[in-house]
Design an enzyme around this catalytic site. Structure first.
Site, PDB file in Angstrom:
ATOM      1  N   ARG A  20      64.331  51.339  51.975  1.00 32.36           N
ATOM      2  CA  ARG A  20      64.895  52.694  51.976  1.00 32.36           C
ATOM      3  C   ARG A  20      66.257  52.753  52.670  1.00 32.36           C
ATOM      4  O   ARG A  20      66.965  53.749  52.581  1.00 32.36           O
ATOM      5  CB  ARG A  20      63.914  53.689  52.622  1.00 32.36           C
ATOM      6  CG  ARG A  20      64.401  55.115  52.607  1.00 32.36           C
ATOM      7  CD  ARG A  20      63.303  56.180  52.700  1.00 32.36           C
ATOM      8  NE  ARG A  20      62.191  55.833  53.541  1.00 32.36           N
ATOM      9  CZ  ARG A  20      62.235  55.774  54.881  1.00 32.36           C
ATOM     10  NH1 ARG A  20      63.344  56.055  55.525  1.00 32.36           N
ATOM     11  NH2 ARG A  20      61.153  55.430  55.552  1.00 32.36           N
ATOM     12  N   TYR A  33      76.771  72.738  36.002  1.00 31.79           N
ATOM     13  CA  TYR A  33      75.516  72.285  35.390  1.00 31.79           C
ATOM     14  C   TYR A  33      74.406  73.253  35.801  1.00 31.79           C
ATOM     15  O   TYR A  33      74.345  73.667  36.964  1.00 31.79           O
ATOM     16  CB  TYR A  33      75.230  70.857  35.865  1.00 31.79           C
ATOM     17  CG  TYR A  33      73.901  70.314  35.430  1.00 31.79           C
ATOM     18  CD1 TYR A  33      73.630  70.088  34.086  1.00 31.79           C
ATOM     19  CD2 TYR A  33      72.921  70.014  36.364  1.00 31.79           C
ATOM     20  CE1 TYR A  33      72.402  69.593  33.693  1.00 31.79           C
ATOM     21  CE2 TYR A  33      71.696  69.511  35.980  1.00 31.79           C
ATOM     22  CZ  TYR A  33      71.435  69.299  34.637  1.00 31.79           C
ATOM     23  OH  TYR A  33      70.230  68.809  34.251  1.00 31.79           O
ATOM     24  N   ASP A  87      82.459  67.402  40.523  1.00 37.18           N
ATOM     25  CA  ASP A  87      81.483  66.712  39.676  1.00 37.18           C
ATOM     26  C   ASP A  87      82.267  66.125  38.501  1.00 37.18           C
ATOM     27  O   ASP A  87      82.760  66.853  37.646  1.00 37.18           O
ATOM     28  CB  ASP A  87      80.409  67.708  39.215  1.00 37.18           C
ATOM     29  CG  ASP A  87      79.284  67.036  38.439  1.00 37.18           C
ATOM     30  OD1 ASP A  87      79.567  66.043  37.729  1.00 37.18           O
ATOM     31  OD2 ASP A  87      78.140  67.508  38.515  1.00 37.18           O
ATOM     32  N   LYS A  95      74.274  59.834  32.887  1.00 41.28           N
ATOM     33  CA  LYS A  95      75.040  60.156  31.686  1.00 41.28           C
ATOM     34  C   LYS A  95      75.931  58.967  31.290  1.00 41.28           C
ATOM     35  O   LYS A  95      75.421  57.969  30.835  1.00 41.28           O
ATOM     36  CB  LYS A  95      75.831  61.450  31.909  1.00 41.28           C
ATOM     37  CG  LYS A  95      75.020  62.563  32.607  1.00 41.28           C
ATOM     38  CD  LYS A  95      73.874  63.091  31.762  1.00 41.28           C
ATOM     39  CE  LYS A  95      72.921  64.020  32.515  1.00 41.28           C
ATOM     40  NZ  LYS A  95      73.485  65.131  33.251  1.00 41.28           N
TER      41      LYS A  95
HETATM   42  C1  LIG Z   1      73.055  66.039  34.272  1.00 38.78           C
HETATM   43  C2  LIG Z   1      74.038  66.573  35.214  1.00 38.78           C
HETATM   44  C3  LIG Z   1      73.733  66.691  36.584  1.00 38.78           C
HETATM   45  C4  LIG Z   1      72.362  66.359  37.146  1.00 38.78           C
HETATM   46  O1  LIG Z   1      72.113  64.982  37.047  1.00 38.78           O
HETATM   47  P1  LIG Z   1      70.622  64.364  36.926  1.00 38.78           P
HETATM   48  O2  LIG Z   1      70.889  62.895  36.891  1.00 38.78           O
HETATM   49  O3  LIG Z   1      70.022  64.913  35.672  1.00 38.78           O
HETATM   50  O4  LIG Z   1      69.880  64.798  38.136  1.00 38.78           O
HETATM   51  C5  LIG Z   1      74.728  67.138  37.434  1.00 38.78           C
HETATM   52  N1  LIG Z   1      75.952  67.475  36.971  1.00 38.78           N
HETATM   53  C6  LIG Z   1      76.271  67.395  35.664  1.00 38.78           C
HETATM   54  C7  LIG Z   1      77.634  67.777  35.205  1.00 38.78           C
HETATM   55  C8  LIG Z   1      75.329  66.940  34.750  1.00 38.78           C
HETATM   56  O5  LIG Z   1      75.646  66.879  33.454  1.00 38.78           O
END
Ligand SMILES: *Cc1c(COP(=O)(O)O)cnc(C)c1O
Length: 411
Positions: free
Chosen positions: A97, A151, A216, A241
């Site tokens: 961890r 998001y 982000d 993603k």
């Molecule tokens: C999918 C997404 C998230 C969240 O990510 P997870 O891996 O699904 O927890 C945050 N910000 C954006 C822009 C996203 O597309």
């Protein structure tokens, strides 16, 4: 804007090869370190692997240990103190961890590509968002200034107060006026999910001043945009993603300076939302092809955005000036029927993979937020979001145009 380097052999220029539509804004300054010697594409392949030849191996070793032998107990005890402070002491990893060598390779590679000193990886993108909010709160700052759209789950986490944060939603030019003594973060997405609305990170960083700006960067990836070179303190990714890129791994990561990396590791140590070593391996592998995947998907997406804009059954198309694999559009007909008429493109949430996906934000990714928040974010009832993959443009257009023709109410 910070200075930038667009000589033909510079990382900024290399990152944009074949991806930047005419008139696009530059990606940012040349990051320090090995990137300065090699192009972005080359570092994407080699980052996190520079020591492999010396180790006598070619593929990245996966270390699945949950615990490590501790022959020197007093040294381990001291090291544990350092880990609890968010540091990364030399010697044994002690326990799974605290840190992991495979995950660490991914963190260092992503930090390098974003032009940051360090990065901290988490189990998911939302775990990464959570860690940033908790780290700000641990500094006594629970107030967040944020710009919509975000998001859906990030919006939900902030507006629902699930972590005890207080949020002030502002227009992009209202950030400076909304700052308070207890403001811990300014949070934005650009291009934003799902409308692809764009913001200028340098302008927002100037408004935020001493308050850390979190961008982000999931949609742009460091191929198209490196917000840290424009003054963002925290650059967050849902690694699920584009970084993973194949729809088979969940992860999150925050690229930042050494001080924030320490805070984030401290939170991760105590809350436990670690990235699994196998996921770290897959994400590092994903980085190697990130520049060519983003370049190809962006080229296809730009072409499809133009074709959609010219189609009589499409009322509105959103495509970012910096490019990217995402296209949002509003059909004149029923969006649900349109999705149902597609044969090649898969109806599914998520994005950034090798295959093309389509989803309806109002009923899926942005369902958790209320009507007012959706209206504020310009997330209309007809809006569809496409994530373009690596299929041939002709096949994707054949599928889209056939579905549009079949469901065009005005035809
Ligand atoms: C999918 C997404 C998230 C969240 O990510 P997870 O891996 O699904 O927890 C945050 N910000 C954006 C822009 C996203 O597309």
């Amino acid at each position: 804007m910070t200075s930038m380097d667009l000589r033909p052999d510079s990382p900024a220029a290399a990152g944009r090869t074949d991806t930047a539509p005419a008139g696009a804004t530059p990606a940012g300054a040349t990051p320090a370190g090995p990137v300065a010697r090699h192009t972005f594409e080359t570092r994407a392949v080699h980052a996190g692997r520079d020591d492999l030849a010396a180790l006598g191996v070619h593929a990245v070793p996966i270390d699945l240990s949950t615990t490590y032998p501790l022959p020197d107990l007093p040294a381990a005890a001291l090291a544990l103190d350092a880990y609890a402070e968010g540091e990364l002491p030399d010697g044994s990893a002690i326990y799974g961890r605290l840190t992991n060598p495979t995950v660490r390779r991914f963190e260092q590679a992503l930090a390098e590509l974003e032009g940051c000193a360090d990065a901290v990886a988490f189990a998911t993108g939302m775990a990464a968002v959570t860690a940033c909010l908790l780290a700000a709160a641990a500094r006594g700052r629970r107030h967040v200034v944020a710009v919509r759209p975000l998001y859906g789950t990030t919006d939900h986490l902030l507006s629902g107060g699930l972590l005890g944060n207080e949020v002030t939603w502002v227009e992009p030019d209202g950030v400076a006026r909304a700052l308070r003594p207890d403001t811990g973060l300014v949070m934005v997405e650009t291009p934003a999910n799902p409308t692809l609305a764009e913001l200028d990170p340098a302008e927002l960083a100037a408004q935020a001043g001493e308050i850390p700006l979190l961008v982000d960067n999931t949609f742009a990836t460091p191929v198209l945009q490196r917000p840290a070179t424009s003054g963002a303190r925290l650059v967050l990714h849902s690694a699920t993603k584009f970084l993973g890129g194949h729809g088979d791994v969940l992860g999150g990561v925050v690229a930042c300076d050494a001080d924030w990396a320490k805070s984030l590791r401290q939170i991760r140590f105590a809350t436990g939302a670690l990235l699994h070593p196998l996921a770290g391996y897959l994400l590092l592998r994903g980085l190697a092809t990130l520049p060519i995947r983003v370049a190809r998907a962006s080229a296809t997406a730009a072409a499809l955005a133009a074709r959609l804009a010219a189609h009589p059954a499409v009322a509105r198309v959103h495509y970012p000036s910096i490019g990217g694999a995402l296209v949002a559009f509003e059909p004149t007909g029923d969006p649900m029927r349109l999705v149902g008429a597609l044969r090649l493109i898969t109806p599914a949430v998520s994005l950034g993979g090798v295959d093309t996906l389509i989803q309806h934000p109002a009923s899926l990714t942005h369902r958790v937020i209320d009507d007012a928040a959706r209206a504020e974010g310009d997330i209309g009832p007809r809006l569809l979001r496409l994530s373009i993959g690596l299929e041939h443009e002709a096949d994707l257009w054949a599928d889209l145009s056939a579905a549009l023709d079949r469901t065009n109410d005005s035809a």
